[in-house]
Write a protein that holds these residues in place. Structure first.
Motif, mmCIF file in Angstrom:
data_model
loop_
_atom_site.group_PDB
_atom_site.id
_atom_site.type_symbol
_atom_site.label_atom_id
_atom_site.label_comp_id
_atom_site.label_asym_id
_atom_site.label_seq_id
_atom_site.Cartn_x
_atom_site.Cartn_y
_atom_site.Cartn_z
ATOM 1 N N LEU A 228 0.831 -1.207 0.000
ATOM 2 C CA LEU A 228 0.000 0.000 0.000
ATOM 3 C C LEU A 228 0.861 1.251 0.000
ATOM 4 C CD1 LEU A 228 -2.925 -0.772 2.464
ATOM 5 C CD2 LEU A 228 -3.030 -0.487 -0.006
ATOM 6 N N VAL A 231 2.210 1.838 -3.363
ATOM 7 C CA VAL A 231 1.221 2.407 -4.261
ATOM 8 C C VAL A 231 1.070 3.910 -4.027
ATOM 9 C CG1 VAL A 231 -1.255 2.475 -4.670
ATOM 10 C CG2 VAL A 231 -0.059 0.306 -4.721
ATOM 11 N N SER A 232 1.022 4.316 -2.753
ATOM 12 C CA SER A 232 0.889 5.758 -2.497
ATOM 13 C C SER A 232 2.109 6.500 -2.983
ATOM 14 C CB SER A 232 0.690 6.064 -1.007
ATOM 15 O OG SER A 232 0.212 4.970 -0.336
ATOM 16 N N GLY A 235 1.956 6.942 -6.594
ATOM 17 C CA GLY A 235 0.985 7.986 -6.935
ATOM 18 C C GLY A 235 1.600 9.366 -6.846
ATOM 19 N N GLN A 277 -2.883 2.069 -12.893
ATOM 20 C CA GLN A 277 -4.038 2.300 -12.020
ATOM 21 C C GLN A 277 -4.733 0.996 -11.672
ATOM 22 O OE1 GLN A 277 -6.112 5.199 -14.327
ATOM 23 N NE2 GLN A 277 -5.325 6.905 -13.131
ATOM 24 N N CYS A 280 -2.684 -0.823 -9.074
ATOM 25 C CA CYS A 280 -2.843 -0.229 -7.739
ATOM 26 C C CYS A 280 -4.213 -0.548 -7.160
ATOM 27 C CB CYS A 280 -2.634 1.279 -7.807
ATOM 28 S SG CYS A 280 -0.976 1.687 -8.348
ATOM 29 N N ILE A 283 -4.124 -3.986 -5.809
ATOM 30 C CA ILE A 283 -3.459 -4.092 -4.506
ATOM 31 C C ILE A 283 -4.397 -3.602 -3.404
ATOM 32 C CG2 ILE A 283 -1.565 -3.199 -3.115
ATOM 33 C CD1 ILE A 283 0.162 -3.271 -5.642
#
Ligand code: UDP
Ligand code: MG
Length: 314
Positions: A228, A231-232, A235, A277, A280, A283
């Motif tokens: 996680l 993923v952030s 981003g 996207q 993500c 996930i």
């Protein structure tokens, strides 16, 4: 002093007689201890249950819990932990890959008072497909890097534990269980016994590559937020890059005025970002589905029949 041996069994009619004979022999030799064999029939489709009933008939130490269907080895182990009465408790596979002959040594370590558990670790992966071993090694590297569960490479679920440690495991009541992570997470003083890999005595393994792969992904999701965070981070990075690109495109359009060219690069960027996207979202979805399963609080297992009194269902 009572020692409980938890034995998860799924379609083990062929291996069980060998296992029972070996373990009963070791138990007979350890005269100063009482034993309880707690077989957990995990919804076997063969004659496993009948074999277990046969043991129970001739040996009062042999007891069984029989699930209403196949719930998986993790659930079978948890059922064992919840129901075992022993001062010392061990989990053992039914296929003799966890040598019963190690038990006396394991008990001696606990008796010394220096350890709360004695765990076993295969030092070789002899007889295992090369690709599977390579992936297993990679998995241990990754999970130890990104989680706070200390997972030892080659660790088996075969370990002997004292009552406080068993109570700690029972208190970890998550539905999605990854025992190797749970053992590491709860701490306690553990002695590691290395041994050479033993091939299963009879019957077939219940694990194929894709099952193991899914199990390892679950293990990571259960014990780490790193995907996680990744993923952030991604981003933030992509936002920064797009902002710079936006400025570039804007200024270039003002200066050179080039409205049509650039179709291939546009498509590439759209496809790339679309893929990213979805990855993500996947996930995040994985964590969400875990949360969904946990909040429903369904039982870990259901018991169809047993020869034990006061069966505990959690
Ligand atoms: N097992 C189980 N439920 C399952 C799969 C396996 O209780 O759904 C038991 C199986 O009977 C055995 C142990 O878990 O006692 C380990 O399984 P196996 O030997 O197939 O795994 P491997 O040693 O090949 O990793
Ligand atoms: Mg095995």
């Amino acid at each position: 002093m009572l020692i409980s041996l938890i034995v998860p069994c799924y379609n083990e009619e062929e291996a069980l007689p060998f296992f029972y004979e070996a373990v009963a022999k070791v138990a007979d030799e350890m005269k100063e201890y009482e034993f309880e064999f707690l077989f957990v029939n995990d919804g076997s489709k063969d004659k496993t249950l009948a074999v277990l009933k046969g043991f129970a008939e001739k040996d009062p130490r042999a007891t069984y819990l029989s699930f209403s269907r196949n719930f998986g080895k993790e659930a079978a182990m948890y059922a064992g932990f919840c129901n075992a009465k022993g001062d010392y408790v061990a989990v053992m596979d039914a296929d003799m890959q966890d040598p019963p002959s190690l038990l006396p040594e394991m008990v001696r370590y606990l008796e010394s008072g220096e350890y709360d558990s004695v765990a076993t670790r295969r030092v070789t992966r002899k007889g295992e497909p090369k690709l599977r071993s390579a992936f297993a090694r990679l998995f241990y590297k990754i999970i130890n890097k990104i989680s706070d569960a200390d997972v030892v490479d080659g660790a088996r679920d075969f370990r002997l534990m004292t009552r406080p440690m068993v109570d700690a495991i029972v208190s970890m009541s998550e539905i999605s269980r990854f025992s190797k992570g749970i053992f590491g997470w709860i701490g306690f003083r553990t002695k590691w016994l290395p041994f050479e890999n033993v091939e299963r005595v009879a019957g077939k393994t219940k694990w194929n590559f894709s099952k193991l792969f899914r199990y390892s992904i679950d293990g990571i999701v259960d014990f780490s937020d790193a995907p996680l965070n990744f993923v952030s981070g991604l981003g933030v990075f992509m936002t920064a890059v797009s902002f710079i690109a936006l400025l570039f495109v804007f200024i270039r359009a003002l200066v050179v005025q080039d409205p049509v060219a650039g179709w291939p690069s546009t498509i590439c960027i759209i496809l790339f970002l679309g893929g990213l996207q979805l990855l993500c979202l996947g996930i995040i979805g994985k964590y969400l589905s875990k949360t969904y399963r946990e909040v429903k609080r369904r039982p870990h297992y259901l018991i169809g029949e047993s020869n034990r009194k006061d069966v505990i269902i959690k």
